[in-house]
Design a protein around this motif. Sequence first.
Motif, mmCIF file in Angstrom:
data_model
loop_
_atom_site.group_PDB
_atom_site.id
_atom_site.type_symbol
_atom_site.label_atom_id
_atom_site.label_comp_id
_atom_site.label_asym_id
_atom_site.label_seq_id
_atom_site.Cartn_x
_atom_site.Cartn_y
_atom_site.Cartn_z
ATOM 1 N N ASP A 254 0.859 -1.189 -0.018
ATOM 2 C CA ASP A 254 -0.080 0.116 0.023
ATOM 3 C C ASP A 254 0.904 1.171 0.067
ATOM 4 O O ASP A 254 0.567 2.193 -0.775
ATOM 5 N N LEU A 255 2.092 1.328 0.512
ATOM 6 C CA LEU A 255 3.051 2.503 0.882
ATOM 7 C C LEU A 255 3.626 2.788 -0.456
ATOM 8 O O LEU A 255 3.615 3.908 -0.813
ATOM 9 N N THR B 295 9.455 1.354 4.810
ATOM 10 C CA THR B 295 9.331 0.314 3.533
ATOM 11 C C THR B 295 10.634 0.180 3.060
ATOM 12 O O THR B 295 10.747 1.370 2.426
ATOM 13 N N VAL B 296 11.594 -0.618 2.785
ATOM 14 C CA VAL B 296 12.574 -0.819 2.142
ATOM 15 C C VAL B 296 12.487 -0.907 0.374
ATOM 16 O O VAL B 296 12.832 0.292 -0.153
ATOM 17 N N THR B 297 11.758 -1.691 0.043
ATOM 18 C CA THR B 297 11.507 -1.806 -1.380
ATOM 19 C C THR B 297 10.551 -0.598 -1.765
ATOM 20 O O THR B 297 10.439 -0.006 -3.158
ATOM 21 N N ASP C 185 16.319 -9.756 8.880
ATOM 22 C CA ASP C 185 17.030 -11.022 7.909
ATOM 23 C C ASP C 185 18.016 -11.665 8.631
ATOM 24 O O ASP C 185 18.493 -12.625 8.113
ATOM 25 N N ILE D 251 9.562 -6.280 12.685
ATOM 26 C CA ILE D 251 9.057 -5.858 11.165
ATOM 27 C C ILE D 251 7.975 -7.191 10.745
ATOM 28 O O ILE D 251 7.015 -6.582 10.017
ATOM 29 N N TYR D 252 8.276 -8.214 10.931
ATOM 30 C CA TYR D 252 7.216 -9.356 10.500
ATOM 31 C C TYR D 252 6.888 -10.316 11.930
ATOM 32 O O TYR D 252 7.602 -11.255 11.815
ATOM 33 N N ARG E 10 15.715 -16.920 4.786
ATOM 34 C CA ARG E 10 16.501 -16.838 6.200
ATOM 35 C C ARG E 10 16.172 -18.057 7.136
ATOM 36 O O ARG E 10 17.124 -18.135 7.972
HETATM 37 N N1 EPU Z 1 4.719 -2.675 4.832
HETATM 38 C C1 EPU Z 1 3.601 -2.155 4.880
HETATM 39 N N2 EPU Z 1 3.016 -1.331 3.630
HETATM 40 C C2 EPU Z 1 3.786 -1.645 2.506
HETATM 41 C C3 EPU Z 1 5.050 -2.179 2.547
HETATM 42 C C4 EPU Z 1 5.466 -2.618 3.596
HETATM 43 O O1 EPU Z 1 2.961 -2.252 5.626
HETATM 44 O O2 EPU Z 1 3.643 -0.992 1.470
HETATM 45 C C5 EPU Z 1 5.340 -3.153 6.083
HETATM 46 C C6 EPU Z 1 5.428 -4.840 5.757
HETATM 47 O O3 EPU Z 1 4.559 -5.663 6.006
HETATM 48 C C7 EPU Z 1 6.668 -4.943 6.978
HETATM 49 C C8 EPU Z 1 7.470 -4.020 6.916
HETATM 50 O O4 EPU Z 1 6.672 -2.659 6.346
HETATM 51 O O5 EPU Z 1 6.140 -5.284 8.142
HETATM 52 C C9 EPU Z 1 8.741 -3.582 6.373
HETATM 53 O O6 EPU Z 1 8.615 -4.182 5.140
HETATM 54 P P1 EPU Z 1 9.394 -3.705 3.664
HETATM 55 O O7 EPU Z 1 8.421 -3.063 2.647
HETATM 56 O O8 EPU Z 1 10.511 -2.862 4.127
HETATM 57 O O9 EPU Z 1 9.883 -5.208 3.332
HETATM 58 P P2 EPU Z 1 10.382 -5.259 1.671
HETATM 59 O O10 EPU Z 1 10.961 -4.136 1.239
HETATM 60 O O11 EPU Z 1 9.222 -5.949 1.120
HETATM 61 C C10 EPU Z 1 13.044 -5.872 2.323
HETATM 62 C C11 EPU Z 1 13.916 -6.861 2.201
HETATM 63 C C12 EPU Z 1 13.657 -8.067 2.952
HETATM 64 C C13 EPU Z 1 13.470 -7.423 4.184
HETATM 65 C C14 EPU Z 1 12.847 -6.184 4.600
HETATM 66 C C15 EPU Z 1 12.914 -5.572 5.759
HETATM 67 C C16 EPU Z 1 14.321 -6.723 -0.528
HETATM 68 C C17 EPU Z 1 14.139 -7.432 -1.796
HETATM 69 N N3 EPU Z 1 13.629 -7.469 0.434
HETATM 70 O O12 EPU Z 1 11.340 -6.156 1.973
HETATM 71 O O13 EPU Z 1 14.421 -9.067 2.885
HETATM 72 O O14 EPU Z 1 13.162 -8.478 5.276
HETATM 73 O O15 EPU Z 1 12.963 -5.358 3.386
HETATM 74 O O16 EPU Z 1 14.343 -5.322 6.096
HETATM 75 O O17 EPU Z 1 15.019 -5.868 -0.267
HETATM 76 C C18 EPU Z 1 15.292 -11.397 2.837
HETATM 77 O O18 EPU Z 1 16.243 -11.001 1.920
HETATM 78 O O19 EPU Z 1 15.076 -12.548 2.958
HETATM 79 C C19 EPU Z 1 14.171 -10.521 2.897
HETATM 80 C C20 EPU Z 1 12.859 -10.818 3.157
#
Ligand code: EPU
Length: 465
Positions: free
Chosen positions: A125-126, A166-168, A316, A338-339, A382
Motif C-alpha cells: 500500500d505504501l 519500507t525498503v522496496t 533478515d 518487522i514481520y 532466512r
Molecule cells: N509494509 C507495509 N506496507 C507497505 C510495505 C511494507 O505495511 O507498502 C510493512 C511490511 O509488511 C513489513 C514492513 O513494512 O512489516 C517492512 O517491509 P518492507 O517493505 O521494508 O520489506 P520489503 O521491502 O518488501 C525488504 C527486503 C526483505 C527484508 C525487508 C525488511 C528486499 C528485496 N527485501 O523487503 O528481505 O526482510 O526489506 O528489512 O530488499 C530477505 O532478504 O530475506 C528479505 C525478506
Amino acid sequence: MDTFVIEGGARLSGRLQVDGSKNAALPLMAASLLADDVLVLRNIPELSDVRSMKALLQQLGVDQEERSDGSWKTQVRDPTLCHAKYDVVSTMRASICVLGPMVARRHYARVSMPGGCAFGHRPIDLHLRGLEALGAKVRLENGDIIAEADRLRGATIFMGGPFGSTVTGTANILSAAVLAEGTTVIESAACEPEIVDLANLLNSMGARIEGAGSPRLVVEGVESLGGADHSVMPDRIVAGTWAVAAAATNGEVVLERFPWDSLLAMMDVLRQIGVRIERLDDGPDCAREATVRVTSERHLSPAVITTQPHPGFPTDLQAQFMALLCLAEGNSVITEKIYPERFMHVAELSRMGGLFTRQGPTVVVQGVKSLIGAPVMASDLRASACLVIAALAAKGQTTINRVYHLDRGYVRMEERLSQLGANIQRVKATPPNAVPEVRESTKSAPEIEIIGTSPAAADLVKTDR
Ligand code: EPU
C-alpha cells in the motif's frame, strides 16, 4: 528439489569473500529502466532472484550482456514493453521494484500484484500511495497494478507504515521521484544501506538526491538520466550469516568485503554473546567494507534481540541468531517487530532439540547443551539459513529439504561452507516418489505456544542446564 546433508560438529575455519548484495542488486537492476544510456553493474551475485530479475527486464525490453569481467551491461531496447507478468513476479516479490522506474520513464506500468509470502502478509500500500502522491493514477485490473502518469510531479510523501519504513517502497518512490518535475521530499524513508547504494547509483546517472541513509530524502527531479558504471555493495545479511555460522561452530573465520558500517547492531549483539570480532584492516570506523576475523570459544551468553528497521537489528538475521542462541547458557528473548509471523524456523529447530516458548511476536529461547541432527524442512530464505547453522553445530546428521530457498540468497552456499571445512553435501533432486513426504511446518500461532518439549529435548535441558 535439492537437499543438503550436513554432518554437524566441524569447526569452521578459513577465509571467505562476501558476495554482492541481493537486496541492493535487485532495485539497482530495476533502475536500468530509467537509463537513456548504457548501464554497467558489477559484483551482482549469481542467485536465482537475480536471474528472475534479468528475465523480467528482458520481458520489459532491456537488452543485457554478461561480460567476461563478470559485469552486467544493459541498454533499453524497447520502452513500449510495460507489462511485468505474473509468471516472473510470482517467483519474486522484489519484482515490484520495476513499478516506480516504469511509470516515471515510460508513463505507464502494468505489474502483476505480488502474492503472499511464507512469513506473513506483505502489503504494498505504501508503494502505491507514494506513486499516487507523485500524480500517478493507480488501479487494479485482473490481478495487475496499472499506474499511469504524463510526467510525475514532486510532492512531500510520508512513507512510514505500522511497522516503520519500507525498503522496496522507498526504492520504488525514490526511483520514480528522480524524473518527477520539481522537488520531492520522502519522509520516514528507509535508512537501509541498500537505499544508500541505490541513491549513489541514481546520482551517478545524473539524479539529484540528498539525505540517503537518513529518514528524509530530498530529490530534485531531472529531465532524464544517463548511464553509469557501479559496483553493488557487499551483502550484509550474507556476511552476518557467515559470522553466526563461525560463532556456532567454535570457528575462526576471516571475512573479506565485510560491510562493517552496515552491521553495527549485529556486531554489538555478537560481542555481548561472547563472540570476538576483530578488524584486520586499518580503514576508518565507518568503512563500507572491511576485513574481519570472527572467533568463538562457544561459551555463549544469552541475549535480548528486537528486530528493527536499520540501523537496528535486521529481521533478515533474526532466524540465524535464533539457531545460535539455542546454544547459549541461559534464556534469550527474540522479538520480531518487522514481520510478527516470521518464525517458521521455530518448529523445525525444535525438531533438533531447541526449546522455545512463543507469545505473539516474542520467542524465548532456552539454551541447550547441543542440538541434535534431524530431517528438517526449509520454508523461506532466512529460515533455511538458520537451519544450516543449526545443522553445522548439531550432533549427527541433518537433512534440509527444499534448499532452493537458499539459492535465492546465498551463492553456492555448500561450496562456500565446504571451503571453510563444513561437512555439507547437496543431494540433487530425485524422482518425485523419492522426495521425502511434505510435512506441515507451520501452524497458526496460539497466544502462548510451548515448542520443543519432546522427551529428548526436555532431557537435554534437565541434564545440561
Ligand atoms: N509494509 C507495509 N506496507 C507497505 C510495505 C511494507 O505495511 O507498502 C510493512 C511490511 O509488511 C513489513 C514492513 O513494512 O512489516 C517492512 O517491509 P518492507 O517493505 O521494508 O520489506 P520489503 O521491502 O518488501 C525488504 C527486503 C526483505 C527484508 C525487508 C525488511 C528486499 C528485496 N527485501 O523487503 O528481505 O526482510 O526489506 O528489512 O530488499 C530477505 O532478504 O530475506 C528479505 C525478506
